[in-house]
Design an enzyme around this catalytic site. Structure first.
Site, PDB file in Angstrom:
ATOM      1  N   LYS A 164      35.323  25.007  49.151  1.00 25.14           N
ATOM      2  CA  LYS A 164      35.790  25.521  47.868  1.00 25.14           C
ATOM      3  C   LYS A 164      36.319  26.951  48.050  1.00 25.14           C
ATOM      4  O   LYS A 164      35.612  27.812  48.568  1.00 25.14           O
ATOM      5  CB  LYS A 164      34.660  25.504  46.836  1.00 25.14           C
ATOM      6  CG  LYS A 164      34.188  24.099  46.474  1.00 25.14           C
ATOM      7  CD  LYS A 164      35.268  23.304  45.752  1.00 25.14           C
ATOM      8  CE  LYS A 164      34.738  21.970  45.259  1.00 25.14           C
ATOM      9  NZ  LYS A 164      35.759  21.216  44.500  1.00 25.14           N
ATOM     10  N   LYS A 268      40.566  10.655  40.519  1.00 28.03           N
ATOM     11  CA  LYS A 268      39.163  10.714  40.106  1.00 28.03           C
ATOM     12  C   LYS A 268      39.013   9.776  38.919  1.00 28.03           C
ATOM     13  O   LYS A 268      39.719   9.933  37.920  1.00 28.03           O
ATOM     14  CB  LYS A 268      38.769  12.138  39.696  1.00 28.03           C
ATOM     15  CG  LYS A 268      38.551  13.070  40.860  1.00 28.03           C
ATOM     16  CD  LYS A 268      38.098  14.442  40.376  1.00 28.03           C
ATOM     17  CE  LYS A 268      37.875  15.363  41.560  1.00 28.03           C
ATOM     18  NZ  LYS A 268      37.794  16.774  41.118  1.00 28.03           N
TER      19      LYS A 268
END
Length: 357
Positions: A164, A268
């Site tokens: 991240k 997703k």
């Protein structure tokens, strides 16, 4: 009344603490605050679905998801689960802003239906393969913690790490360097979660290049609505660039691909629901665009559904379904057998293969 008529729908909260807070560019979470949907068909088949709202990404909270799921339950009860596309269209037409609820409902309907049919969900989707191999995500932590987590990932037998980024570029580069030191042989992908400007994204890649670090992919470097910014980054680097938050519908993906704004699309199920995800996958298959499957903060239940989806359809180059490994407990069993980063679905006999503990 058919044996696949939906007899009952139960909606309840699903709360699972994380092992440690998970911080990304848009926020931090310390627990999965989700919703569990249980559907029972006329023939006794049970199906499970999970809604995983994440306010910064989906604009939904557990409270809004619970309210919408109760309303959706009333809509589908008494209808035939075999008409799953019709039911999906009905839910989308009314609760279009509650994507995770639609995903959870579709998941429960298809789980119940494929259990009734006596077939695994990945076979229902086409059985292109019976396994996927996930990466492991490392959130926005200190370089020291990143190094420790990288070493733990190597010990787990996982071969790719997703890092991240999307904060201060110097901090991000230091984190990536530390993780590379802790896991020198592993593939690295970066996920900025909309945190950069186009120039910051390119600066980050340039700084990493100077340190001989080439990521396998950079995901969602800029704000989800900044299609031109995405195209600018894609045109100025040879690192593959993926759309995540920007890829919220088949129409959005069609536009991104027509612009040449990205060269990877992250599906997703929580973002789009299953039926819309099938349309996005078809679009990417026809344009030879590599696919990724990702997740919100999901338990084994929703992660299994995504694994069945990706394995069944095939064509997914990047798999990011690691969130069950970040939770303190697992309220479910089955769905897949895990070895290192591999989720093996071949032992599933019916539906998702998930059972409640």
């Amino acid at each position: 009344m058919s044996r696949t008529t939906i007899e009952s729908v139960i909606v309840e909260p699903l709360n699972i603490p994380l092992l440690e807070p998970f911080t990304i560019a848009t926020g931090s979470v310390s627990a999965a605050s989700n919703v569990l949907i249980t559907i029972k068909l006329q023939d006794g088949s049970i199906g499970y679905g999970e809604c995983a709202p994440f306010p910064p990404s989906t604009g939904e909270s557990q409270e809004t998801a619970l309210a919408a799921a109760h309303a959706c339950a009333a809509l589908v009860q008494g209808r035939d689960a075999s008409h799953w596309r019709v039911l999906s269209h009905l839910l989308h037409s009314i609760y279009y802003a509650q994507a995770t609820v639609i995903a959870g409902m579709e998941m429960a309907i298809l789980d119940a239906l494929t259990r009734s049919y006596g077939m695994p969900l990945y076979v229902f989707f086409g059985a292109a393969s019976s396994a996927v191999e996930t990466d492991m995500s490392i959130p926005m932590v200190t370089p020291e913690r990143g190094y420790e987590l990288a070493k733990e990932t190597v010990e787990r037998g996982i071969t790719t790490i997703k890092i991240k980024v999307g904060g201060d570029v110097r901090d991000d580069v230091a984190r990536v360097e530390a993780i590379r030191s802790g896991a020198p042989g592993l593939g690295l992908t970066l996920d900025a979660n909309q945190g950069y400007t186009p120039n910051e994204a390119l600066l980050c890649l340039e700084a990493l290049d100077d340190r001989d670090i080439r990521p396998l992919m950079l995901e969602q470097p800029v704000h989800k609505d900044d299609y031109e910014g995405l195209r600018y980054v894609t045109q100025h680097t040879t690192v593959p660039v993926a759309a995540d938050e920007s890829a919220a519908s088949a129409a959005a993906v069609a536009r991104l691909l027509a612009m040449g704004a990205v060269n990877v699309v992250n599906i997703k199920l929580m973002k789009t629901g299953i039926v819309e995800a099938l349309d996005i996958a078809a679009l990417c298959h026809t344009t030879h665009t590599p696919l990724m499957i990702g997740a919100m903060i999901e338990s084994r239940l929703a992660s299994s559904a995504a694994a069945h989806f990706a394995a069944g359809l095939g064509g997914f180059r990047y798999i990011d379904l690691d969130t069950p490994m970040l939770l303190t407990e697992d309220p479910f069993t089955g769905g897949y057998e895990q070895r290192g980063g591999i989720y093996d679905l071949s032992t599933v006999k019916r539906g998702l293969g998930i059972e409640r503990k």
